[in-house]
Design an enzyme around this catalytic site. Structure first.
Site, PDB file in Angstrom:
ATOM      1  CG  ASP A 275       4.509 -81.472  41.119  1.00 35.62           C
ATOM      2  OD1 ASP A 275       3.661 -81.504  42.037  1.00 35.62           O
ATOM      3  OD2 ASP A 275       4.435 -82.195  40.101  1.00 35.62           O
TER       4      ASP A 275
ATOM      5  CE1 TYR B  91       4.630 -87.013  36.565  1.00 34.15           C
ATOM      6  CE2 TYR B  91       5.781 -85.336  37.810  1.00 34.15           C
ATOM      7  CZ  TYR B  91       4.622 -85.809  37.242  1.00 34.15           C
ATOM      8  OH  TYR B  91       3.474 -85.074  37.348  1.00 34.15           O
TER       9      TYR B  91
ATOM     10  CE  LYS C  71       1.975 -84.616  41.123  1.00 36.24           C
ATOM     11  NZ  LYS C  71       3.224 -84.507  40.359  1.00 36.24           N
TER      12      LYS C  71
ATOM     13  CG  HIS D 108      -0.189 -88.974  39.650  1.00 31.87           C
ATOM     14  ND1 HIS D 108       1.150 -89.206  39.456  1.00 31.87           N
ATOM     15  CD2 HIS D 108      -0.516 -87.982  38.790  1.00 31.87           C
ATOM     16  CE1 HIS D 108       1.609 -88.378  38.516  1.00 31.87           C
ATOM     17  NE2 HIS D 108       0.617 -87.637  38.097  1.00 31.87           N
TER      18      HIS D 108
HETATM   19  P1  NAD Z   1       3.911 -77.257  31.056  1.00 26.52           P
HETATM   20  O1  NAD Z   1       2.614 -76.676  30.684  1.00 26.52           O
HETATM   21  O2  NAD Z   1       4.611 -76.775  32.266  1.00 26.52           O
HETATM   22  O3  NAD Z   1       4.852 -77.062  29.768  1.00 26.52           O
HETATM   23  C1  NAD Z   1       6.122 -77.602  29.707  1.00 26.52           C
HETATM   24  C2  NAD Z   1       6.690 -77.410  28.297  1.00 26.52           C
HETATM   25  O4  NAD Z   1       6.849 -76.032  28.005  1.00 26.52           O
HETATM   26  C3  NAD Z   1       8.061 -78.048  28.173  1.00 26.52           C
HETATM   27  O5  NAD Z   1       8.169 -78.593  26.874  1.00 26.52           O
HETATM   28  C4  NAD Z   1       9.000 -76.868  28.341  1.00 26.52           C
HETATM   29  O6  NAD Z   1      10.220 -77.086  27.681  1.00 26.52           O
HETATM   30  C5  NAD Z   1       8.213 -75.757  27.711  1.00 26.52           C
HETATM   31  N1  NAD Z   1       8.542 -74.440  28.298  1.00 26.52           N
HETATM   32  C6  NAD Z   1       8.481 -74.090  29.608  1.00 26.52           C
HETATM   33  N2  NAD Z   1       8.809 -72.797  29.760  1.00 26.52           N
HETATM   34  C7  NAD Z   1       9.082 -72.315  28.519  1.00 26.52           C
HETATM   35  C8  NAD Z   1       9.454 -71.039  28.027  1.00 26.52           C
HETATM   36  N3  NAD Z   1       9.612 -70.007  28.849  1.00 26.52           N
HETATM   37  N4  NAD Z   1       9.608 -70.899  26.684  1.00 26.52           N
HETATM   38  C9  NAD Z   1       9.430 -71.947  25.849  1.00 26.52           C
HETATM   39  N5  NAD Z   1       9.084 -73.174  26.244  1.00 26.52           N
HETATM   40  C10 NAD Z   1       8.902 -73.361  27.576  1.00 26.52           C
HETATM   41  O7  NAD Z   1       3.732 -78.852  31.065  1.00 26.52           O
HETATM   42  P2  NAD Z   1       3.827 -80.060  32.068  1.00 26.52           P
HETATM   43  O8  NAD Z   1       5.232 -80.446  32.288  1.00 26.52           O
HETATM   44  O9  NAD Z   1       2.909 -81.097  31.536  1.00 26.52           O
HETATM   45  O10 NAD Z   1       3.202 -79.541  33.452  1.00 26.52           O
HETATM   46  C11 NAD Z   1       3.953 -78.933  34.474  1.00 26.52           C
HETATM   47  C12 NAD Z   1       4.142 -79.869  35.651  1.00 26.52           C
HETATM   48  O11 NAD Z   1       2.885 -80.273  36.179  1.00 26.52           O
HETATM   49  C13 NAD Z   1       4.801 -81.207  35.301  1.00 26.52           C
HETATM   50  O12 NAD Z   1       6.176 -81.092  35.084  1.00 26.52           O
HETATM   51  C14 NAD Z   1       4.425 -82.030  36.487  1.00 26.52           C
HETATM   52  O13 NAD Z   1       5.250 -81.719  37.589  1.00 26.52           O
HETATM   53  C15 NAD Z   1       2.990 -81.582  36.725  1.00 26.52           C
HETATM   54  N6  NAD Z   1       1.991 -82.457  36.063  1.00 26.52           N
HETATM   55  C16 NAD Z   1       1.102 -83.138  36.850  1.00 26.52           C
HETATM   56  C17 NAD Z   1       0.139 -83.951  36.288  1.00 26.52           C
HETATM   57  C18 NAD Z   1      -0.828 -84.674  37.161  1.00 26.52           C
HETATM   58  O14 NAD Z   1      -1.557 -85.540  36.672  1.00 26.52           O
HETATM   59  N7  NAD Z   1      -0.879 -84.358  38.443  1.00 26.52           N
HETATM   60  C19 NAD Z   1       0.060 -84.093  34.887  1.00 26.52           C
HETATM   61  C20 NAD Z   1       0.964 -83.396  34.091  1.00 26.52           C
HETATM   62  C21 NAD Z   1       1.906 -82.567  34.697  1.00 26.52           C
END
Ligand code: NAD
Length: 278
Positions: A51, A56, A81, A114
């Site tokens: 994704d 990004y 997106k 988005h």
């Molecule tokens: P997330 O909730 O996936 O958390 C990511 C964070 O958690 C990072 O800092 C990562 O290093 C840490 N992490 C992940 N696995 C871990 C583990 N096992 N142990 C310790 N730390 C860990 O946050 P996100 O990136 O905001 O969301 C996931 C994805 O969703 C994004 O990368 C993106 O692709 C998507 N997204 C979309 C929108 C939207 O508006 N459509 C908004 C935000 C994110």
């Protein structure tokens, strides 16, 4: 409950396309080697869903990572997106081509609006419908659309979105929106499933995870899938990428599913779709 089998398991979207229910998110992964490596780790661990988004600023690295991995195009589901400033009919068509160019792909598996930019998202949706009919994208959807946005969109749409991607974790469940999406055959997908890392500092999650001998990430992601919600946890760390997807050898009991559901407190880690200014 929808079938949950393994890391490559897929659920059918409303147009018949099979989409892997677990994927890798790459928000805030640096374009270049960081994201290239993350894609390689994820695909080698068995992930088949990536994704990204134009905002990004790492579509080039995502495309490079995919190409260097050597996996077949048809085996990997790639989402991008259209960003807010690119919305509107013609701008969206251009933005889509620019994403394909950066990714060096000739089609996308899923293209999302988005954010529901007021006054624009209906024209943007018409552009996505056009791209879908031209077979440049296998599925189209939205992100951050609340029920009122969806009702408004559906009043003129000729194609029902296949996916709605929203912030989702035990502190922000929005069950009535999930129910609305499922009733309209719009697949719910979670962003920030791990609350951008805040999930790792909650005693309540630790206690339940301990019961199942899992990590907090595995517990929360498994809870999401058992609720029929797809998920795209982000990491660039090889060990975390692998362990986050190691959640197919346990099942959360109905009682614990309810305990996690009951933690809902309407708490966002990201912006509110009814009140954003970007
Ligand atoms: P997330 O909730 O996936 O958390 C990511 C964070 O958690 C990072 O800092 C990562 O290093 C840490 N992490 C992940 N696995 C871990 C583990 N096992 N142990 C310790 N730390 C860990 O946050 P996100 O990136 O905001 O969301 C996931 C994805 O969703 C994004 O990368 C993106 O692709 C998507 N997204 C979309 C929108 C939207 O508006 N459509 C908004 C935000 C994110």
């Amino acid at each position: 409950m929808k079938p949950i089998t393994d890391i490559q398991g897929r659920w059918k979207l409303n147009n018949g396309v099979d989409m892997p229910y677990l994927g890798l998110g790459v928000y805030q992964a640096d374009d270049g080697q960081e994201v290239v490596d993350a894609i390689q780790y994820a695909l080698d661990a068995g992930y088949r869903n990536i994704d990204t988004a134009s905002i990004y600023k790492n579509e080039e690295g995502v495309g490079q990572g995919f190409r260097e991995s050597g996996y077949a195009r048809e085996d990997v589901f790639i989402t991008s997106k259209v960003w807010n400033t690119d919305q509107g009919y013609n701008n969206t068509l251009d933005a889509f081509e620019a994403s394909l160019e950066r990714l060096q792909l000739d089609y996308l598996d899923l293209y999302l609006i988005h954010w529901p930019v007021s006054g624009k998202y209906k024209d943007t949706w018409r552009a996505l419908e056009h791209l879908y009919k031209e077979e440049k994208v296998r599925a189209i959807g939205v992100s951050n659309f609340m029920q009122d946005h969806l009702e408004d969109l559906l009043s003129t749409a000729t194609i029902i979105p296949m996916v709605n991607q929203l912030e989702f974790h035990p502190f922000l469940v929005q069950q009535s929106l999930i129910d609305y999406c499922h009733a309209h055959k719009i697949q719910y997908q979670a962003w920030s499933p791990l609350m951008q890392g805040k999930a790792f500092h909650q005693d309540a999650f630790d206690a339940i995870a301990k019961q199942y001998d899992t990590s907090v990430a595995q517990l929360i992601l498994r809870w999401s899938l058992q609720k029929g919600v797809m998920s795209i946890p982000k990491s660039t760390n090889k060990k975390h990428i692998e362990s986050n997807a190691d959640l197919f050898d346990f099942e959360i009991s109905e009682a614990d599913m309810q305990r996690l559901d009951a933690m809902d407190r309407g708490e966002r880690t990201g912006p509110d779709p009814h009140n954003f200014d970007f």
